[in-house]
Design a protein around this motif. Sequence first.
Motif, PDB file in Angstrom:
ATOM      1  N   ARG A  66      76.287 -14.070  52.854  1.00  0.00           N
ATOM      2  CA  ARG A  66      75.750 -14.366  54.185  1.00  0.00           C
ATOM      3  C   ARG A  66      76.111 -15.776  54.622  1.00  0.00           C
ATOM      4  O   ARG A  66      76.500 -16.010  55.768  1.00  0.00           O
ATOM      5  N   ASP A  67      76.003 -16.725  53.703  1.00  0.00           N
ATOM      6  CA  ASP A  67      76.372 -18.108  54.018  1.00  0.00           C
ATOM      7  C   ASP A  67      77.852 -18.206  54.359  1.00  0.00           C
ATOM      8  O   ASP A  67      78.235 -18.925  55.284  1.00  0.00           O
ATOM      9  N   TYR A  68      78.687 -17.507  53.608  1.00  0.00           N
ATOM     10  CA  TYR A  68      80.120 -17.533  53.871  1.00  0.00           C
ATOM     11  C   TYR A  68      80.416 -16.991  55.268  1.00  0.00           C
ATOM     12  O   TYR A  68      81.184 -17.581  56.027  1.00  0.00           O
ATOM     13  N   ARG A  69      79.802 -15.866  55.614  1.00  0.00           N
ATOM     14  CA  ARG A  69      80.047 -15.293  56.937  1.00  0.00           C
ATOM     15  C   ARG A  69      79.524 -16.192  58.037  1.00  0.00           C
ATOM     16  O   ARG A  69      80.137 -16.326  59.081  1.00  0.00           O
ATOM     17  N   ARG A  70      78.357 -16.814  57.812  1.00  0.00           N
ATOM     18  CA  ARG A  70      77.814 -17.708  58.827  1.00  0.00           C
ATOM     19  C   ARG A  70      78.712 -18.936  59.006  1.00  0.00           C
ATOM     20  O   ARG A  70      79.004 -19.349  60.121  1.00  0.00           O
ATOM     21  N   ASP A  71      79.176 -19.510  57.898  1.00  0.00           N
ATOM     22  CA  ASP A  71      80.009 -20.705  57.974  1.00  0.00           C
ATOM     23  C   ASP A  71      81.390 -20.410  58.549  1.00  0.00           C
ATOM     24  O   ASP A  71      82.024 -21.285  59.122  1.00  0.00           O
ATOM     25  N   ASN A  72      81.872 -19.199  58.370  1.00  0.00           N
ATOM     26  CA  ASN A  72      83.192 -18.822  58.867  1.00  0.00           C
ATOM     27  C   ASN A  72      83.075 -17.836  60.010  1.00  0.00           C
ATOM     28  O   ASN A  72      83.867 -16.913  60.137  1.00  0.00           O
ATOM     29  N   ARG A  73      82.092 -18.038  60.829  1.00  0.00           N
ATOM     30  CA  ARG A  73      81.809 -17.119  61.922  1.00  0.00           C
ATOM     31  C   ARG A  73      83.009 -16.947  62.849  1.00  0.00           C
ATOM     32  O   ARG A  73      83.237 -15.883  63.402  1.00  0.00           O
ATOM     33  N   ARG A  74      83.803 -17.989  63.006  1.00  0.00           N
ATOM     34  CA  ARG A  74      84.955 -17.904  63.899  1.00  0.00           C
ATOM     35  C   ARG A  74      85.944 -16.844  63.441  1.00  0.00           C
ATOM     36  O   ARG A  74      86.676 -16.288  64.241  1.00  0.00           O
ATOM     37  N   LEU A  75      85.947 -16.528  62.131  1.00  0.00           N
ATOM     38  CA  LEU A  75      86.832 -15.478  61.644  1.00  0.00           C
ATOM     39  C   LEU A  75      86.402 -14.104  62.142  1.00  0.00           C
ATOM     40  O   LEU A  75      87.221 -13.215  62.318  1.00  0.00           O
TER      41      LEU A  75
END
Length: 158
Positions: free
Chosen positions: A72-81
């Motif tokens: 979840r943290d990875y997706r939130r931090d890389n939301r632009r992807l």
Amino acid sequence: MRKFIMSALMAATMLPAAGAMAQTGELRRDRQDIRQEQRELRDARRYGDRRDIREERRDVREARREYREDWRDYRRDNRRLYTLPRYYAPRGYVYRPVTAGIVLRPGFYGQRYWINDPYRYRLPRPYAGQRWIRYGNDVVLINARNGRVIRVINGFFY
């Protein structure tokens, strides 16, 4: 001066990628931790008593929870992807949720809907004759020959 500016621009574009790679490595280690905990649970079932099994089950649950939190943290931090421009369905059609086995019309899996780099989104590699496409905010794996849906990941894009 030009070399200095170019090197500064290159460094600025490389830093976010390095952070993403570090997070990806952390996720990989978490998956390895889950596998290790599952092996220990299997051994506890084989050789241990009830208390050992209960403790190992708890450890597996905690490892899975940590992995989900990191993901979840990875997706939130890389939301632009995971944000793309607005989805436009083919003319005359509207989005309807799909499931595996449905056949899409060719307009829905044309080249403008292809996900050309599935590795960027951490999607599994499609087999020959298959293609990942964007369908609304979902990602759909289809058979490129006949348009049959093989797999659907709902709500993939924001």
